[in-house]
Design an enzyme around this catalytic site. Structure first.
Site, PDB file in Angstrom:
ATOM      1  N   GLY A  40      18.739  21.528  53.159  1.00 25.44           N
ATOM      2  CA  GLY A  40      19.885  21.736  54.041  1.00 25.44           C
ATOM      3  C   GLY A  40      21.237  21.429  53.442  1.00 25.44           C
ATOM      4  O   GLY A  40      22.180  22.225  53.568  1.00 25.44           O
ATOM      5  N   CYS A  74      11.342  28.296  57.411  1.00 30.17           N
ATOM      6  CA  CYS A  74      12.496  27.400  57.306  1.00 30.17           C
ATOM      7  C   CYS A  74      13.732  28.207  57.675  1.00 30.17           C
ATOM      8  O   CYS A  74      14.002  29.246  57.062  1.00 30.17           O
ATOM      9  CB  CYS A  74      12.612  26.857  55.885  1.00 30.17           C
ATOM     10  SG  CYS A  74      14.132  25.939  55.542  1.00 30.17           S
ATOM     11  N   ASN A  75      14.471  27.727  58.668  1.00 28.31           N
ATOM     12  CA  ASN A  75      15.659  28.463  59.097  1.00 28.31           C
ATOM     13  C   ASN A  75      16.709  28.540  57.996  1.00 28.31           C
ATOM     14  O   ASN A  75      17.308  29.588  57.750  1.00 28.31           O
ATOM     15  CB  ASN A  75      16.248  27.799  60.348  1.00 28.31           C
ATOM     16  CG  ASN A  75      15.324  27.902  61.535  1.00 28.31           C
ATOM     17  OD1 ASN A  75      15.009  28.991  61.985  1.00 28.31           O
ATOM     18  ND2 ASN A  75      14.868  26.771  62.036  1.00 28.31           N
ATOM     19  N   THR A  76      16.936  27.412  57.310  1.00 34.07           N
ATOM     20  CA  THR A  76      17.965  27.370  56.267  1.00 34.07           C
ATOM     21  C   THR A  76      17.643  28.339  55.146  1.00 34.07           C
ATOM     22  O   THR A  76      18.499  29.123  54.709  1.00 34.07           O
ATOM     23  CB  THR A  76      18.094  25.940  55.717  1.00 34.07           C
ATOM     24  OG1 THR A  76      18.481  25.061  56.769  1.00 34.07           O
ATOM     25  CG2 THR A  76      19.134  25.878  54.606  1.00 34.07           C
ATOM     26  N   CYS A 181      14.327  23.938  64.421  1.00 37.47           N
ATOM     27  CA  CYS A 181      13.917  23.496  63.087  1.00 37.47           C
ATOM     28  C   CYS A 181      12.410  23.351  63.136  1.00 37.47           C
ATOM     29  O   CYS A 181      11.869  22.742  64.072  1.00 37.47           O
ATOM     30  CB  CYS A 181      14.579  22.168  62.721  1.00 37.47           C
ATOM     31  SG  CYS A 181      13.942  21.388  61.214  1.00 37.47           S
TER      32      CYS A 181
END
Length: 261
Positions: A40, A74-76, A181
């Site tokens: 992140g 994973c969003n990031t 998340c």
């Protein structure tokens, strides 16, 4: 069937467990990156490089048998790395990213809250998702300070404190809470309890697993159980001890025929 999951840490477990339930015959390559986590705070270029390294490590581990899909739970990493991953692996190997479940939560009726990391809460990416899929719905963005890190550590006290903090920021009238998340999926029971069971939790893991299998296409289900192979920044490894604190992690470690190498 061979599926790689690429993430910095154990946030991938809920999606991996969903894939294992849907296709117990699939070989799963869990490509984590403990040497460089968390992703992140890193720059977009660094996140792209780490995601590519993780996917390449999984492909190398698969050997002559090509991967059937690369999943990014994973969003990031999905925000910053999908284009580069798709440029390298597609069309031969589909790449599936993760998007917070704002659309189904809003469709179920508001008001809703979106729990996510502080960085994601501030991001234009999340604002755009809310504007696109939750127009006309009251949405509260909740920055869950330290929750992902607490889940990664599997420290019960840290988890309880971080969940309680986020729950206090969540309005009492919300009908749904989006877990923005993938780490948060692993403590869904604690989150639901902290909210008094008043709100439905919306996660992306099941939808991402289903999309991965759609992209792969119809395949006969094998009779032999698949293997679970773990990579730690490219090195053959075992599931982190913290993973075994969660049902999703235990299901991957103890499933019949599962093996971590």
């Amino acid at each position: 069937m061979r599926i790689a999951l690429v993430d910095s840490g154990i946030g991938m477990l809920s999606t991996a467990a969903a894939l294992r339930v849907a296709r117990p015959d699939a070989d799963l390559f869990l490509s984590m990156d403990p040497d460089h986590m968390p992703w992140g705070p890193r720059t977009p270029d660094e996140i792209v490089a780490r995601a590519l390294a993780g996917a390449r490590a999984a492909q190398e581990a698969a050997g002559d048998a090509a991967l059937d899909a690369v999943v990014v739970p994973c969003n990031t990493a999905s925000v910053h790395g999908l284009a580069e991953l798709r440029a390298e692996f597609e069309p031969d190997v589909p790449v599936i990213g993760t998007v917070p479940a704002i659309k189904p939560a809003a469709a179920a009726g508001g008001p809703i809250a979106v729990w996510s990391t502080a960085a994601t809460t501030r991001s234009g990416y999340q604002r755009q998702l809310v504007e696109t899929f939750a127009r006309g719905v009251e949405v509260t963005a909740v920055a869950c300070a330290g929750l992902a890190e607490a889940v990664e550590s599997a420290d019960p006290r840290l988890i309880d404190d971080a969940v309680a903090y986020a729950a206090e920021l969540t309005p009492g009238d919300v009908h749904g809470v989006v877990l923005g998340c993938t780490h948060y999926d692993l403590v869904g029971a604690q989150i639901s309890a902290a909210l008094g069971g008043r709100a439905e939790l919306f996660t992306a893991a099941g939808a991402v697993a289903a999309q991965a299998l759609r992209r792969i296409g119809e395949r006969p289900v094998g009779t032999a159980p698949g293997r679970v192979r773990v990579l730690a920044s490219g090195r053959p490894s075992r599931l982190p001890a913290a993973a075994l604190s969660y049902p999703a992690g235990r299901s991957l470690a103890s499933g019949v025929g599962a093996a971590t190498v």
